[in-house]
Design a protein around this motif. Structure first.
Motif, PDB file in Angstrom:
ATOM      1  N   SER A 197     -48.543 -93.114 -65.623  1.00 10.07           N
ATOM      2  CA  SER A 197     -47.926 -93.298 -64.308  1.00 10.07           C
ATOM      3  C   SER A 197     -48.786 -92.710 -63.199  1.00 10.07           C
ATOM      4  N   LEU A 198     -49.473 -91.606 -63.515  1.00  8.16           N
ATOM      5  CA  LEU A 198     -50.257 -90.914 -62.492  1.00  8.16           C
ATOM      6  C   LEU A 198     -51.360 -91.821 -61.943  1.00  8.16           C
ATOM      7  N   ASP A 199     -51.973 -92.625 -62.815  1.00  5.29           N
ATOM      8  CA  ASP A 199     -52.998 -93.573 -62.357  1.00  5.29           C
ATOM      9  C   ASP A 199     -52.425 -94.478 -61.278  1.00  5.29           C
ATOM     10  N   LEU A 200     -51.227 -94.986 -61.537  1.00  8.41           N
ATOM     11  CA  LEU A 200     -50.614 -95.907 -60.582  1.00  8.41           C
ATOM     12  C   LEU A 200     -50.210 -95.171 -59.302  1.00  8.41           C
ATOM     13  N   PHE A 201     -49.733 -93.921 -59.462  1.00  9.99           N
ATOM     14  CA  PHE A 201     -49.375 -93.138 -58.274  1.00  9.99           C
ATOM     15  C   PHE A 201     -50.567 -93.028 -57.329  1.00  9.99           C
ATOM     16  N   LEU A 202     -51.751 -92.746 -57.911  1.00  5.40           N
ATOM     17  CA  LEU A 202     -52.925 -92.532 -57.078  1.00  5.40           C
ATOM     18  C   LEU A 202     -53.362 -93.810 -56.383  1.00  5.40           C
ATOM     19  N   MET A 203     -52.938 -94.972 -56.902  1.00 10.01           N
ATOM     20  CA  MET A 203     -53.314 -96.238 -56.279  1.00 10.01           C
ATOM     21  C   MET A 203     -52.250 -96.782 -55.338  1.00 10.01           C
ATOM     22  N   SER A 204     -51.094 -96.119 -55.293  1.00 16.14           N
ATOM     23  CA  SER A 204     -49.978 -96.698 -54.549  1.00 16.14           C
ATOM     24  C   SER A 204     -50.182 -96.511 -53.045  1.00 16.14           C
ATOM     25  N   PRO A 205     -49.551 -97.359 -52.252  1.00 11.40           N
ATOM     26  CA  PRO A 205     -49.718 -97.262 -50.787  1.00 11.40           C
ATOM     27  C   PRO A 205     -49.137 -95.976 -50.198  1.00 11.40           C
ATOM     28  N   LEU A 206     -48.213 -95.335 -50.914  1.00 14.45           N
ATOM     29  CA  LEU A 206     -47.661 -94.058 -50.427  1.00 14.45           C
ATOM     30  C   LEU A 206     -48.723 -92.973 -50.621  1.00 14.45           C
ATOM     31  N   PRO A 207     -49.095 -92.249 -49.546  1.00  7.70           N
ATOM     32  CA  PRO A 207     -50.136 -91.225 -49.688  1.00  7.70           C
ATOM     33  C   PRO A 207     -49.778 -90.218 -50.779  1.00  7.70           C
ATOM     34  N   VAL A 208     -50.798 -89.774 -51.511  1.00 10.59           N
ATOM     35  CA  VAL A 208     -50.549 -88.853 -52.626  1.00 10.59           C
ATOM     36  C   VAL A 208     -49.879 -87.572 -52.138  1.00 10.59           C
ATOM     37  N   GLU A 209     -50.238 -87.132 -50.922  1.00 13.61           N
ATOM     38  CA  GLU A 209     -49.626 -85.928 -50.368  1.00 13.61           C
ATOM     39  C   GLU A 209     -48.106 -86.105 -50.230  1.00 13.61           C
ATOM     40  N   MET A 210     -47.696 -87.308 -49.807  1.00 12.19           N
ATOM     41  CA  MET A 210     -46.261 -87.590 -49.691  1.00 12.19           C
ATOM     42  C   MET A 210     -45.603 -87.642 -51.068  1.00 12.19           C
ATOM     43  N   GLN A 211     -46.341 -88.148 -52.046  1.00 11.87           N
ATOM     44  CA  GLN A 211     -45.791 -88.189 -53.403  1.00 11.87           C
ATOM     45  C   GLN A 211     -45.553 -86.776 -53.924  1.00 11.87           C
ATOM     46  N   VAL A 212     -46.528 -85.871 -53.638  1.00  8.74           N
ATOM     47  CA  VAL A 212     -46.354 -84.480 -54.057  1.00  8.74           C
ATOM     48  C   VAL A 212     -45.101 -83.902 -53.399  1.00  8.74           C
ATOM     49  N   LEU A 213     -44.929 -84.187 -52.090  1.00 10.29           N
ATOM     50  CA  LEU A 213     -43.738 -83.715 -51.386  1.00 10.29           C
ATOM     51  C   LEU A 213     -42.473 -84.258 -52.030  1.00 10.29           C
ATOM     52  N   ALA A 214     -42.486 -85.558 -52.358  1.00 13.76           N
ATOM     53  CA  ALA A 214     -41.300 -86.179 -52.962  1.00 13.76           C
ATOM     54  C   ALA A 214     -40.977 -85.519 -54.295  1.00 13.76           C
ATOM     55  N   LYS A 215     -42.012 -85.260 -55.085  1.00 17.35           N
ATOM     56  CA  LYS A 215     -41.775 -84.655 -56.393  1.00 17.35           C
ATOM     57  C   LYS A 215     -41.293 -83.214 -56.249  1.00 17.35           C
ATOM     58  N   CYS A 216     -41.825 -82.506 -55.250  1.00 13.55           N
ATOM     59  CA  CYS A 216     -41.364 -81.138 -55.005  1.00 13.55           C
ATOM     60  C   CYS A 216     -39.902 -81.126 -54.568  1.00 13.55           C
ATOM     61  N   LEU A 217     -39.560 -82.069 -53.697  1.00 15.11           N
ATOM     62  CA  LEU A 217     -38.170 -82.150 -53.240  1.00 15.11           C
ATOM     63  C   LEU A 217     -37.232 -82.396 -54.421  1.00 15.11           C
ATOM     64  N   ALA A 218     -37.618 -83.349 -55.275  1.00 13.77           N
ATOM     65  CA  ALA A 218     -36.784 -83.649 -56.444  1.00 13.77           C
ATOM     66  C   ALA A 218     -36.717 -82.448 -57.383  1.00 13.77           C
ATOM     67  N   HIS A 219     -37.847 -81.759 -57.546  1.00 13.69           N
ATOM     68  CA  HIS A 219     -37.869 -80.577 -58.414  1.00 13.69           C
ATOM     69  C   HIS A 219     -36.968 -79.487 -57.859  1.00 13.69           C
ATOM     70  N   TRP A 220     -37.027 -79.294 -56.545  1.00 14.25           N
ATOM     71  CA  TRP A 220     -36.207 -78.257 -55.915  1.00 14.25           C
ATOM     72  C   TRP A 220     -34.723 -78.585 -56.064  1.00 14.25           C
ATOM     73  N   ILE A 221     -34.367 -79.865 -55.837  1.00 15.28           N
ATOM     74  CA  ILE A 221     -32.963 -80.267 -55.933  1.00 15.28           C
ATOM     75  C   ILE A 221     -32.449 -80.118 -57.365  1.00 15.28           C
ATOM     76  N   THR A 222     -33.252 -80.523 -58.341  1.00 15.85           N
ATOM     77  CA  THR A 222     -32.742 -80.536 -59.718  1.00 15.85           C
ATOM     78  C   THR A 222     -32.853 -79.183 -60.400  1.00 15.85           C
TER      79      THR A 222
END
Lengths: 217, 200
Positions: free
Chosen positions: A79-104
């Protein structure tokens, strides 16, 4: 923005469906706090003095427990390969994952905190400042943890290395957090804690994104 | 015809070993390139370099259009259902394709709610192809497809579906680069790795 929330929703969903879900971290948190009175003894004034620090350390360790999977699972299944190619900036993806980690992971700990606080004889008067200090400070734990998780994503049994990288960086949050938990709501420690969280919000996503790009190559 | 993807004098170094150098090609809309060659000659590394996941040692890559990549791994979450997996990737990449139709097309229409963890290897590959079919046209088209052994684990019917998908993509002016050992049922130029004075 749709992609950002899709990623947050996915990670929350996955966290709920992994074995044990959010209850593993929660159980760990409760057990760590329970251990302290056994070790220190039934010295109630002492317990209530060290209470905020103990709760902060327990939250910190329980957060650390879940961090090594933050990018690891996505790295292993491609999945990480695809994340790095996605139109969403990787920095935003890190933020999204941190938010989900914090919530859960972290929010359940904060919710459970009042229930376990009696184990360390926490004075009811400092319950509110402590909860606020956790709400203000714990996002930095997820953000700095993401940097450590990104650096160790390709490392077998990277969890231990991750702890060595991340724990020293948690020290400011712990110092200001435990101090803010005993003081007044807008005191100096609380302001420093907020500054620390904001600084990690500003820096950690960029560092983690750079580390992820190196990790896949 | 304008070139969608231009590669010149590309070289790849892995550790101390020079995998390949001097790889050059140009692909315009509707053209496909099949990358063949023995194991370990750099087929996957070439695709990963083009995808931006690996640093090239030397050479130039130029393209204006968006890419889609299919690697050895399926990037599917075993805890999520077939439909949830597909919906997530399509929304992350801003796709607008019809998800139900995509599953139906690749023979997964009857099991959208099954968790991906119980799918067979061939079904997992079909689900990945369904993802590609959501980026065929419209605003969300991603014209450059990089596929590392897209036919692995597929049965004959699955291979026919793959060929159909690639033909449709090419007919819409897309580009396909595929590494494969068995060849694909589409018209394509061939790049043979490990022969052009590479290696050593």
């Amino acid at each position: 923005m749709r992609a950002f929330w899709a990623l947050v929703a996915r990670d929350i969903k996955l966290a709920g469906r992994l074995g044990g879900g959010p209850f593993v971290g929660l159980g760990f948190f409760i057990i760590v706090v329970t251990m302290v009175p056994f070790g220190v003894g039934a010295d109630l004034p002492l317990l209530s003095r060290i209470g905020p620090g103990v709760l902060w350390v327990a939250v910190l360790l329980a957060t650390l427990l879940s961090l090594d999977r933050l990018f690891q699972a996505d790295f292993e299944d491609g999945s990480l390969d695809l994340f790095l190619m996605s139109p969403l900036p990787v920095e935003m993806q890190v933020l999204a994952k941190c938010l989900a980690h914090w919530i859960t992971n972290t929010v359940p700990l904060i919710i459970a905190m009042p229930a376990v606080a009696f184990l360390v004889n926490l004075e009811t008067g400092i319950m509110l400042p402590l909860i606020v200090s956790l709400l203000v400070g714990t996002p930095s734990l997820s953000l700095i943890g993401a940097l450590g998780a990104a650096l160790t994503v390709g490392v077998r049994r990277g969890g231990l290395v991750l702890s060595l990288i991340v724990l020293p960086l948690y020290v400011p949050a712990l110092i200001f957090g435990a101090a803010a938990g005993t003081g007044d709501l807008m005191g100096t420690p609380m302001l420093f804690l907020g500054a620390f969280s904001l600084a990690s919000l500003a820096l950690a996503p960029f560092a983690a994104a750079a580390a992820l790009r190196i990790s896949v190559s | 015809m304008t070139a969608l993807l231009e590669v010149s004098d590309l070289a790849c170094q892995r550790g101390t070993r020079r995998l390949f150098d001097g790889v050059s090609f140009t692909l315009g809309g509707g053209e496909a390139l099949v990358i063949t060659g023995p194991n370990g000659t750099g087929k996957s590394s070439l695709l990963r370099i083009l995808a931006g996941l690996l640093e090239e040692e030397a050479g130039e890559i130029s393209h204006d259009d968006e890419m889609l990549y299919l690697g050895h791994l399926d990037a599917l979450k075993p805890q999520m259902s077939v439909m949830e997996n597909l919906r997530f990737w399509v929304s992350l990449f801003g796709g607008t394709g019809d998800l139900d139709a995509a599953l139906e097309r690749f023979g997964l229409g009857h099991i959208p709610d099954l968790t991906a963890g119980v799918l067979s290897a061939g079904q997992r590959r079909r689900l990945t192809l369904a993802r590609f079919s959501c980026f065929l046209g419209g605003d969300s088209a991603r014209p450059i497809w990089l596929m590392d052994e897209p036919d692995s684990a597929l049965d004959d019917a699955g291979r026919a579906l793959l060929d159909d998908l690639l033909k449709e993509h090419l007919a819409r002016g897309g580009v396909v680069l595929a590494a494969t050992h068995r060849g694909l049922g589409i018209e394509a130029a061939e790049l043979r790795m490990g022969e052009l004075g590479m290696g050593s």
